[in-house]
Scaffold this motif. Structure first.
Motif, PDB file in Angstrom:
ATOM      1  N   ARG A  68       0.861  -1.190   0.000  1.00 53.27           N
ATOM      2  CA  ARG A  68       0.000   0.000   0.000  1.00 53.27           C
ATOM      3  C   ARG A  68       0.895   1.237   0.000  1.00 53.27           C
ATOM      4  O   ARG A  68       1.015   1.926   1.005  1.00 53.27           O
ATOM      5  N   PRO A  69       1.561   1.544  -1.115  1.00 49.72           N
ATOM      6  CA  PRO A  69       2.497   2.685  -1.097  1.00 49.72           C
ATOM      7  C   PRO A  69       1.827   4.009  -0.774  1.00 49.72           C
ATOM      8  O   PRO A  69       2.483   4.923  -0.262  1.00 49.72           O
ATOM      9  N   GLU A  70       0.523   4.112  -1.028  1.00 50.52           N
ATOM     10  CA  GLU A  70      -0.169   5.378  -0.807  1.00 50.52           C
ATOM     11  C   GLU A  70      -0.320   5.709   0.686  1.00 50.52           C
ATOM     12  O   GLU A  70      -0.639   6.855   1.036  1.00 50.52           O
ATOM     13  N   ILE A  71      -0.100   4.744   1.582  1.00 51.47           N
ATOM     14  CA  ILE A  71      -0.276   5.029   3.007  1.00 51.47           C
ATOM     15  C   ILE A  71       1.045   5.347   3.710  1.00 51.47           C
ATOM     16  O   ILE A  71       1.037   5.693   4.887  1.00 51.47           O
ATOM     17  N   ASP A  72       2.155   5.242   3.005  1.00 50.44           N
ATOM     18  CA  ASP A  72       3.447   5.462   3.665  1.00 50.44           C
ATOM     19  C   ASP A  72       3.491   6.805   4.387  1.00 50.44           C
ATOM     20  O   ASP A  72       3.952   6.888   5.532  1.00 50.44           O
ATOM     21  N   SER A  73       3.049   7.863   3.736  1.00 43.70           N
ATOM     22  CA  SER A  73       3.147   9.187   4.345  1.00 43.70           C
ATOM     23  C   SER A  73       2.202   9.334   5.529  1.00 43.70           C
ATOM     24  O   SER A  73       2.490  10.076   6.474  1.00 43.70           O
ATOM     25  N   LEU A  74       1.061   8.627   5.499  1.00 43.65           N
ATOM     26  CA  LEU A  74       0.105   8.722   6.603  1.00 43.65           C
ATOM     27  C   LEU A  74       0.700   8.203   7.910  1.00 43.65           C
ATOM     28  O   LEU A  74       0.365   8.679   8.991  1.00 43.65           O
ATOM     29  N   TYR A  75       1.579   7.229   7.783  1.00 40.35           N
ATOM     30  CA  TYR A  75       2.125   6.572   8.974  1.00 40.35           C
ATOM     31  C   TYR A  75       3.597   6.887   9.175  1.00 40.35           C
ATOM     32  O   TYR A  75       4.306   6.163   9.857  1.00 40.35           O
ATOM     33  N   ASP A  76       4.030   8.009   8.600  1.00 44.86           N
ATOM     34  CA  ASP A  76       5.371   8.520   8.834  1.00 44.86           C
ATOM     35  C   ASP A  76       5.325   9.400  10.077  1.00 44.86           C
ATOM     36  O   ASP A  76       4.725  10.474  10.073  1.00 44.86           O
ATOM     37  N   ALA A  77       5.943   8.946  11.153  1.00 46.37           N
ATOM     38  CA  ALA A  77       5.860   9.659  12.428  1.00 46.37           C
ATOM     39  C   ALA A  77       6.471  11.041  12.367  1.00 46.37           C
ATOM     40  O   ALA A  77       6.130  11.910  13.184  1.00 46.37           O
ATOM     41  N   PHE A  78       7.385  11.291  11.428  1.00 44.75           N
ATOM     42  CA  PHE A  78       8.031  12.587  11.344  1.00 44.75           C
ATOM     43  C   PHE A  78       7.269  13.540  10.428  1.00 44.75           C
ATOM     44  O   PHE A  78       7.457  14.749  10.508  1.00 44.75           O
ATOM     45  N   GLU A  79       6.424  13.011   9.591  1.00 40.94           N
ATOM     46  CA  GLU A  79       5.681  13.868   8.669  1.00 40.94           C
ATOM     47  C   GLU A  79       4.439  14.458   9.324  1.00 40.94           C
ATOM     48  O   GLU A  79       4.027  15.578   9.003  1.00 40.94           O
ATOM     49  N   HIS A  80       3.843  13.714  10.243  1.00 42.52           N
ATOM     50  CA  HIS A  80       2.598  14.162  10.868  1.00 42.52           C
ATOM     51  C   HIS A  80       2.712  14.100  12.386  1.00 42.52           C
ATOM     52  O   HIS A  80       2.815  13.003  12.953  1.00 42.52           O
ATOM     53  N   PRO A  81       2.707  15.256  13.088  1.00 34.87           N
ATOM     54  CA  PRO A  81       2.710  15.218  14.551  1.00 34.87           C
ATOM     55  C   PRO A  81       1.442  14.553  15.080  1.00 34.87           C
ATOM     56  O   PRO A  81       0.424  14.461  14.377  1.00 34.87           O
ATOM     57  N   ARG A  82       1.501  14.101  16.317  1.00 31.72           N
ATOM     58  CA  ARG A  82       0.386  13.335  16.884  1.00 31.72           C
ATOM     59  C   ARG A  82      -0.927  14.119  16.881  1.00 31.72           C
ATOM     60  O   ARG A  82      -1.996  13.531  16.699  1.00 31.72           O
ATOM     61  N   THR A  83      -0.849  15.411  17.075  1.00 33.45           N
ATOM     62  CA  THR A  83      -2.081  16.202  17.122  1.00 33.45           C
ATOM     63  C   THR A  83      -2.824  16.191  15.799  1.00 33.45           C
ATOM     64  O   THR A  83      -4.049  16.389  15.766  1.00 33.45           O
ATOM     65  N   GLU A  84      -2.107  15.958  14.694  1.00 31.02           N
ATOM     66  CA  GLU A  84      -2.745  15.972  13.371  1.00 31.02           C
ATOM     67  C   GLU A  84      -3.298  14.615  12.943  1.00 31.02           C
ATOM     68  O   GLU A  84      -4.129  14.539  12.028  1.00 31.02           O
ATOM     69  N   ARG A  85      -2.855  13.558  13.569  1.00 34.16           N
ATOM     70  CA  ARG A  85      -3.144  12.221  13.062  1.00 34.16           C
ATOM     71  C   ARG A  85      -4.625  11.848  13.042  1.00 34.16           C
ATOM     72  O   ARG A  85      -5.055  11.132  12.131  1.00 34.16           O
ATOM     73  N   PRO A  86      -5.449  12.312  13.999  1.00 37.15           N
ATOM     74  CA  PRO A  86      -6.874  11.965  13.905  1.00 37.15           C
ATOM     75  C   PRO A  86      -7.570  12.531  12.666  1.00 37.15           C
ATOM     76  O   PRO A  86      -8.609  12.014  12.243  1.00 37.15           O
ATOM     77  N   LYS A  87      -6.988  13.584  12.081  1.00 42.26           N
ATOM     78  CA  LYS A  87      -7.605  14.224  10.919  1.00 42.26           C
ATOM     79  C   LYS A  87      -7.194  13.579   9.596  1.00 42.26           C
ATOM     80  O   LYS A  87      -7.729  13.919   8.535  1.00 42.26           O
ATOM     81  N   LEU A  88      -6.245  12.655   9.646  1.00 46.05           N
ATOM     82  CA  LEU A  88      -5.761  12.017   8.419  1.00 46.05           C
ATOM     83  C   LEU A  88      -6.724  10.917   7.962  1.00 46.05           C
ATOM     84  O   LEU A  88      -7.462  10.355   8.771  1.00 46.05           O
ATOM     85  N   PRO A  89      -6.716  10.598   6.655  1.00 41.37           N
ATOM     86  CA  PRO A  89      -7.574   9.511   6.147  1.00 41.37           C
ATOM     87  C   PRO A  89      -6.966   8.140   6.484  1.00 41.37           C
ATOM     88  O   PRO A  89      -6.491   7.411   5.618  1.00 41.37           O
ATOM     89  N   LEU A  90      -6.999   7.800   7.760  1.00 39.63           N
ATOM     90  CA  LEU A  90      -6.368   6.576   8.240  1.00 39.63           C
ATOM     91  C   LEU A  90      -7.165   5.341   7.838  1.00 39.63           C
ATOM     92  O   LEU A  90      -8.376   5.413   7.569  1.00 39.63           O
ATOM     93  N   LEU A  91      -6.484   4.216   7.809  1.00 42.21           N
ATOM     94  CA  LEU A  91      -7.187   2.952   7.619  1.00 42.21           C
ATOM     95  C   LEU A  91      -8.146   2.734   8.773  1.00 42.21           C
ATOM     96  O   LEU A  91      -7.852   3.077   9.922  1.00 42.21           O
ATOM     97  N   SER A  92      -9.302   2.150   8.477  1.00 48.00           N
ATOM     98  CA  SER A  92     -10.240   1.808   9.541  1.00 48.00           C
ATOM     99  C   SER A  92      -9.654   0.682  10.377  1.00 48.00           C
ATOM    100  O   SER A  92      -8.695   0.015   9.957  1.00 48.00           O
ATOM    101  N   PRO A  93     -10.187   0.421  11.565  1.00 45.99           N
ATOM    102  CA  PRO A  93      -9.677  -0.692  12.371  1.00 45.99           C
ATOM    103  C   PRO A  93      -9.652  -2.022  11.618  1.00 45.99           C
ATOM    104  O   PRO A  93      -8.651  -2.753  11.696  1.00 45.99           O
ATOM    105  N   ASP A  94     -10.703  -2.327  10.870  1.00 42.98           N
ATOM    106  CA  ASP A  94     -10.715  -3.591  10.124  1.00 42.98           C
ATOM    107  C   ASP A  94      -9.661  -3.591   9.017  1.00 42.98           C
ATOM    108  O   ASP A  94      -8.968  -4.598   8.804  1.00 42.98           O
ATOM    109  N   GLU A  95      -9.535  -2.468   8.313  1.00 46.17           N
ATOM    110  CA  GLU A  95      -8.529  -2.379   7.255  1.00 46.17           C
ATOM    111  C   GLU A  95      -7.113  -2.489   7.849  1.00 46.17           C
ATOM    112  O   GLU A  95      -6.241  -3.162   7.278  1.00 46.17           O
ATOM    113  N   ALA A  96      -6.900  -1.829   8.981  1.00 41.10           N
ATOM    114  CA  ALA A  96      -5.582  -1.869   9.615  1.00 41.10           C
ATOM    115  C   ALA A  96      -5.241  -3.286  10.054  1.00 41.10           C
ATOM    116  O   ALA A  96      -4.098  -3.742   9.901  1.00 41.10           O
TER     117      ALA A  96
END
Length: 438
Positions: free
Chosen positions: A75-103
């Motif tokens: 899933r190359p399109e999710i690499d940036s979503l889960y890059d800890a240095f690209e997105h601080p923790r405060t921003e992560r809830p706003k990202l298009p994250l995988l759902s629990p089942d998808e994760a």
């Protein structure tokens, strides 16, 4: 002569066991709450649990499938979503994250492929695969995020989601309050521990003057005496930065403590209980630990002092892997691996004591030291700068020893943790020291 094939099988078995143990814990931490709790941000200091879950899988894919096996990205399109240095923790809830089942499906897919890679892996040829380092690195990474998720469980509101038996009760500790550590050189760090991370390397000689160190971590009862003596209201005990932080954050006691009448209570994983006097104090920041030590007429140990107290064997003039020797931790040695959800009483685990008699140096609570997080002489970043190098400097203080939330795979006598001096949500405590000539 050792059979190389046998060595490879031992390494393979260790790697498999470490990965499976980590995944069992991840499943427990993410399976004990429902979807809203997985996707919510329970504190701005922490990621949603579902982010940690997919991040674990993404790191495993990048290192075990892509770097080692040369496979194409799943899933190359999710690499940036889960890059800890690209997105601080405060921003992560706003990202298009995988759902629990998808994760869950994604991490399971990655793990299945990773075990296939491990089945045929060579443990020679490259620094990344030598002695199974990369597999150990990923197991440690997952366990570190499991500890992070356990912190999130402590911060979340609502009914208790996790249970575990309490540590065995022990008689009140009546041994000496401090131990003399002799002066002289010792070997700090490691060049031989196969799964040691870059900041633990290389081994080097360090000269340490003689000093005294607490036999056990500072207890709740001892810390409460500081609180009741007005420690949080007296600037004499605090650094300028610490005093400013106390005023700004309105600190009056360790995190999760509150006073009701004459009784002190604490919240622990969804339950409220009386603060147990004989347990090591928990959830204090570096400034609080430093202020207590000043109030007590002592100081925090340096990182080198802590490691010498934990590893130095004067009989053999050598540094051990652990306080008790070179054997892997067992339940008789230390409180590790989320086996319990609290520290054990001070003085527990005599079988885990150092040669000099210092107890509970491994497990129970991370211990703040006086030292900034800095590289050892000859340090080289590996396999990426973002694990350690970008954090070096005076902004972070070193913690040592692990806590009840740390798995043995991510805890050694040489293991180094670090955090901002204001952090309290972590499972942090401390012990104090004094110079022998003081």
């Amino acid at each position: 002569m050792t059979d190389p094939a046998l060595d490879a099988e031992v390494l393979r078995e260790r790697a498999v066991a470490s990965l499976l143990t980590a995944r069992e814990r991840t499943a427990l931490l993410t399976g004990c709450v429902d979807e809203p709790d997985l996707t919510a941000q329970h504190s701005p200091l922490m990621s949603p649990l579902v982010w940690d879950l997919a991040h674990i899988g993404n790191q495993e894919e990048q290192w075990l499938l892509r770097a080692v096996a040369g496979q194409e990205a799943i899933r190359p399109e999710i690499d940036s979503l889960y890059d800890a240095f690209e997105h601080p923790r405060t921003e992560r809830p706003k990202l298009p994250l995988l759902s629990p089942d998808e994760a869950r499906r994604y991490t399971a897919d990655v793990r299945g492929r990773a075990l296939d890679v491990l089945e045929n892996a060579s443990f020679h040829g490259t620094r990344l695969t030598e002695a199974g380092f990369v597999f150990g690195m990923i197991a440690q990474h997952e366990q570190q995020h499991d500890e992070t998720m356990l912190i999130t469980h402590q911060l979340r509101r609502g009914p208790r989601a996790l249970t575990a038996p309490d540590p065995e009760p022990v008689p009140p500790f009546t041994g000496p309050s401090e131990v003399l550590v002799p002066g002289g050189p010792f070997t700090m760090g490691t060049s031989t521990e196969p799964w040691a991370l870059d900041n633990e390397r290389p081994a080097h000689r360090r000269e340490v003057p003689p000093f005294f160190i607490d036999t056990t971590p500072v207890t709740n009862a001892a810390y409460l005496a500081f609180v009741e003596d007005g420690g949080y209201d007296d600037p004499r005990w605090w650094t300028a930065e610490g005093w400013a932080h106390v005023r700004r954050a309105s600190l009056t006691a360790p995190l999760f403590w509150r006073r009701e009448g004459r009784q002190w209570l604490r919240r622990r994983f969804g339950a409220t209980e009386v603060v147990p006097p004989d347990e090591p104090v928990l959830h204090v920041c570096w400034y609080e630990a430093d202020a207590y030590a000043r109030w007590a007429g002592r100081r925090l140990p340096t990182e080198a002092e802590w490691e010498k107290a934990a590893r130095y064997d004067p009989a053999g003039d050598r540094s051990r892997r652990y306080p008790w020797g070179d054997a892997e931790p067992g339940p008789e040695h230390a409180n590790l691996g989320q086996r319990h959800l609290r520290p054990a009483p001070a003085g527990s685990y005599p079988a885990g004591a150092s040669p000099l008699g210092v107890r509970q140096l491994i497990g129970d609570v991370w211990e703040w030291t006086a030292s900034d997080f800095l590289p050892y002489p000859g340090f080289r970043a590996f396999p990426y700068r973002e694990y350690s190098e970008v954090f070096f400097g005076s902004g972070y203080k070193v913690l040592r020893g692990g806590s009840f939330a740390v798995d043995p795979v991510a805890c050694r006598g040489t293991f180094r943790n670090w955090d901002y001096p204001i952090r309290r949500q972590i499972f942090s405590g401390f012990r104090t020291a004094r110079s022998a000539d003081a």
